[in-house]
Design a protein around this motif. Structure first.
Motif, PDB file in Angstrom:
ATOM      1  N   LYS A 222      11.009  71.106  66.670  1.00 26.66           N
ATOM      2  CA  LYS A 222      12.126  70.476  67.439  1.00 26.66           C
ATOM      3  C   LYS A 222      13.507  70.395  66.416  1.00 26.66           C
ATOM      4  N   PRO A 223      14.599  70.790  66.864  1.00 22.98           N
ATOM      5  CA  PRO A 223      14.857  71.646  68.115  1.00 22.98           C
ATOM      6  C   PRO A 223      14.325  72.999  68.050  1.00 22.98           C
ATOM      7  N   HIS A 261      10.323  68.164  62.802  1.00 25.31           N
ATOM      8  CA  HIS A 261      11.633  67.935  63.376  1.00 25.31           C
ATOM      9  C   HIS A 261      12.780  68.407  62.331  1.00 25.31           C
ATOM     10  N   PHE A 262      13.840  69.162  62.674  1.00 28.55           N
ATOM     11  CA  PHE A 262      14.760  69.336  61.701  1.00 28.55           C
ATOM     12  C   PHE A 262      16.279  68.533  62.166  1.00 28.55           C
ATOM     13  N   ASP A 263      16.759  67.883  61.164  1.00 23.55           N
ATOM     14  CA  ASP A 263      17.956  67.058  61.669  1.00 23.55           C
ATOM     15  C   ASP A 263      19.041  67.635  60.704  1.00 23.55           C
ATOM     16  N   ILE A 269      19.654  69.256  55.337  1.00 23.19           N
ATOM     17  CA  ILE A 269      18.927  69.264  56.617  1.00 23.19           C
ATOM     18  C   ILE A 269      17.593  68.212  56.225  1.00 23.19           C
ATOM     19  N   GLU A 270      17.407  67.465  57.035  1.00 26.16           N
ATOM     20  CA  GLU A 270      16.055  66.339  56.828  1.00 26.16           C
ATOM     21  C   GLU A 270      14.921  66.917  57.674  1.00 26.16           C
ATOM     22  N   ILE A 271      13.737  66.969  56.843  1.00 25.97           N
ATOM     23  CA  ILE A 271      12.617  67.778  57.615  1.00 25.97           C
ATOM     24  C   ILE A 271      11.874  66.495  57.647  1.00 25.97           C
ATOM     25  N   SER A 272      11.188  66.354  58.887  1.00 24.18           N
ATOM     26  CA  SER A 272      10.282  65.159  59.042  1.00 24.18           C
ATOM     27  C   SER A 272       8.837  65.967  59.876  1.00 24.18           C
ATOM     28  N   VAL A 273       7.743  65.330  59.502  1.00 23.40           N
ATOM     29  CA  VAL A 273       6.457  65.726  60.185  1.00 23.40           C
ATOM     30  C   VAL A 273       5.870  64.517  60.650  1.00 23.40           C
ATOM     31  N   ARG A 274       5.716  64.454  62.001  1.00 17.94           N
ATOM     32  CA  ARG A 274       5.142  63.395  62.436  1.00 17.94           C
ATOM     33  C   ARG A 274       3.875  63.644  63.298  1.00 17.94           C
ATOM     34  N   ASP A 275       2.980  62.539  63.334  1.00 11.53           N
ATOM     35  CA  ASP A 275       1.988  62.708  64.315  1.00 11.53           C
ATOM     36  C   ASP A 275       1.791  61.256  64.858  1.00 11.53           C
ATOM     37  N   GLY A 333       1.331  56.332  64.763  1.00 13.92           N
ATOM     38  CA  GLY A 333       1.289  57.575  64.021  1.00 13.92           C
ATOM     39  C   GLY A 333       2.244  57.376  62.670  1.00 13.92           C
ATOM     40  N   THR A 334       2.123  58.700  61.951  1.00 11.08           N
ATOM     41  CA  THR A 334       2.951  58.606  60.664  1.00 11.08           C
ATOM     42  C   THR A 334       3.877  59.657  60.563  1.00 11.08           C
ATOM     43  N   THR A 335       4.943  59.327  59.699  1.00  5.19           N
ATOM     44  CA  THR A 335       6.025  60.213  59.727  1.00  5.19           C
ATOM     45  C   THR A 335       6.295  60.442  58.143  1.00  5.19           C
ATOM     46  N   PHE A 336       6.244  61.789  57.661  1.00  7.25           N
ATOM     47  CA  PHE A 336       6.811  62.061  56.578  1.00  7.25           C
ATOM     48  C   PHE A 336       7.993  62.544  56.620  1.00  7.25           C
ATOM     49  N   SER A 337       8.999  62.390  55.726  1.00 12.07           N
ATOM     50  CA  SER A 337      10.207  63.044  55.959  1.00 12.07           C
ATOM     51  C   SER A 337      10.968  63.210  54.363  1.00 12.07           C
TER      52      SER A 337
END
Length: 361
Positions: A222-223, A261-263, A269-275, A333-337
């Motif tokens: 996303k997006p 997710h890319f913000d 650009i903030e990158i987050s990997v979420r499960d 879940g967990t989010t690494f950013s």
């Protein structure tokens, strides 16, 4: 006001002389000349006695302490020059404060060394354990073959494959340790160039689609249909994304989803990997980037891996002058950013560009 030995001696001598003269003035028959002589004698004698006492017993000892400190070359002492020290209103207090600061610093260093020693012992124990498992397994299979099982072709092939698998795991462990060591010592330099993280993520999804399919995990970005150009070392940042996404697949829920997710902001650009997996308990979050640290050792062994992935991830992210953050809630879940600097210009074509297979399950 600075209180030098002479100034202190002068003040005390005047006070002693004044008190002595005042008492003598009430005695009958004492003339003015006698009062003058008494005042002068008491002043001179008091001055030199006090000067000797203060200078010899106090200030000279302070100077000795000062010289001793410098002979020991204790650079941690942020001490004033000698002349300024002598002019202090309370030089003993000044030196005491400096010594207290020094002792506090040394105590912190001692505590840190104790932590490092504990960490070293734990690391050696972990390394020994991690090496022992594949070595003993491969050794057992090979010795079994040498003891007579080699004659059976089906057993021979099966045992050789198992031995090879364990040796491959050992090879991966050694390589990860080498990379981590090189990262910590600064031997690996980052080669920054524009990288499209969106395209890289899709390629990683393609590489991990079999693992995701086995656990019925949906992979999404996303997006959609966007570019995420950043300045990064392509190989190293790919290692980061691969590790985070693979961990999210392995340790998330079966039938769950992993979202990258890319913000985009003005400069980064903030990158987050979420499960949406079981999450990481709070007491483990501060330690998950340590070498060989596993939240659930039994589950981690089942999923494979060397236990060094997140430690390598942290070092790579730090080498990009940024930090990785973790947010986790039980059963949510967990989010690494982390953030990376945006590339100023879009390169024409990325060498990674290729047809991306469908990864949604």
């Amino acid at each position: 006001m600075s209180l030098s030995p002479r100034f202190i001696a002068l003040i005390l001598a005047l006070l002693i002389s004044l008190i002595t003269t005042s008492f003598l003035a009430f005695v009958e028959g004492v003339s003015t000349g006698m009062l003058f002589v008494s005042a002068s004698a008491s002043f001179i004698s008091s001055f030199f006695l006090v000067l000797y006492t203060v200078d010899i017993l106090v200030f000279r000892e302070v100077n000795k302490m000062y010289r001793t400190i410098h002979k020991l070359k204790m650079k941690d002492f942020n001490m004033a020059p000698r002349k300024r020290l002598i002019k202090e209103s309370n030089p003993l207090k000044t030196i005491n404060d400096e010594i207290f600061v020094y002792v506090s610093k040394k105590q912190k260093e001692i505590d840190e060394l104790k932590k490092l020693e504990l960490f070293r012992r734990e690391f050696l124990a972990d390394v020994s354990h991690e090496f022992k498992t594949p070595i003993f397994a491969a050794q057992g299979f090979i010795h079994t073959l040498l003891d007579g099982a080699m004659e059976d072709e089906s057993v021979r092939e099966r045992f050789l494959r198992k031995a090879a698998k364990n040796l491959d795991s050992l090879d991966v462990l050694v390589k990860d340790l080498l990379v981590l060591s090189q990262m910590e010592t600064g031997d690996i330099k980052m080669n920054f160039a524009p990288v499209d993280l969106h395209l890289m993520t899709l390629n990683i999804f393609g590489r991990l689609e079999n693992i995701a399919a086995d656990r019925n995990v949906t992979l999404r970005v996303k997006p959609d249909n966007t570019k995420a150009w950043v300045m990064a070392d392509q190989d190293r940042i790919e290692q980061v994304m691969l590790n985070l996404i693979e961990n999210a697949i392995k340790y998330g829920n079966e039938g769950g989803k992993v979202i990258v997710h890319f913000d985009e902001s003005k400069k980064n650009i903030e990158i987050s990997v979420r499960d949406n997996g079981p999450g990481i308990p709070q007491e483990h979050i501060n330690r998950i980037f340590e070498r060989f640290y596993r939240v659930d050792k039994s589950r981690s062994k089942e999923r494979g891996g060397t236990g060094l992935g997140l430690a390598i991830v942290k070092h790579i992210i730090n080498a990009h002058d940024t930090k990785i953050a973790v947010m986790s809630k039980p059963d949510k879940g967990t989010t690494f950013s982390f953030k990376l600097e945006k590339a100023n210009i879009d390169p024409p074509v990325n060498i990674m560009e290729q047809q991306i297979p469908e990864t949604s399950q």
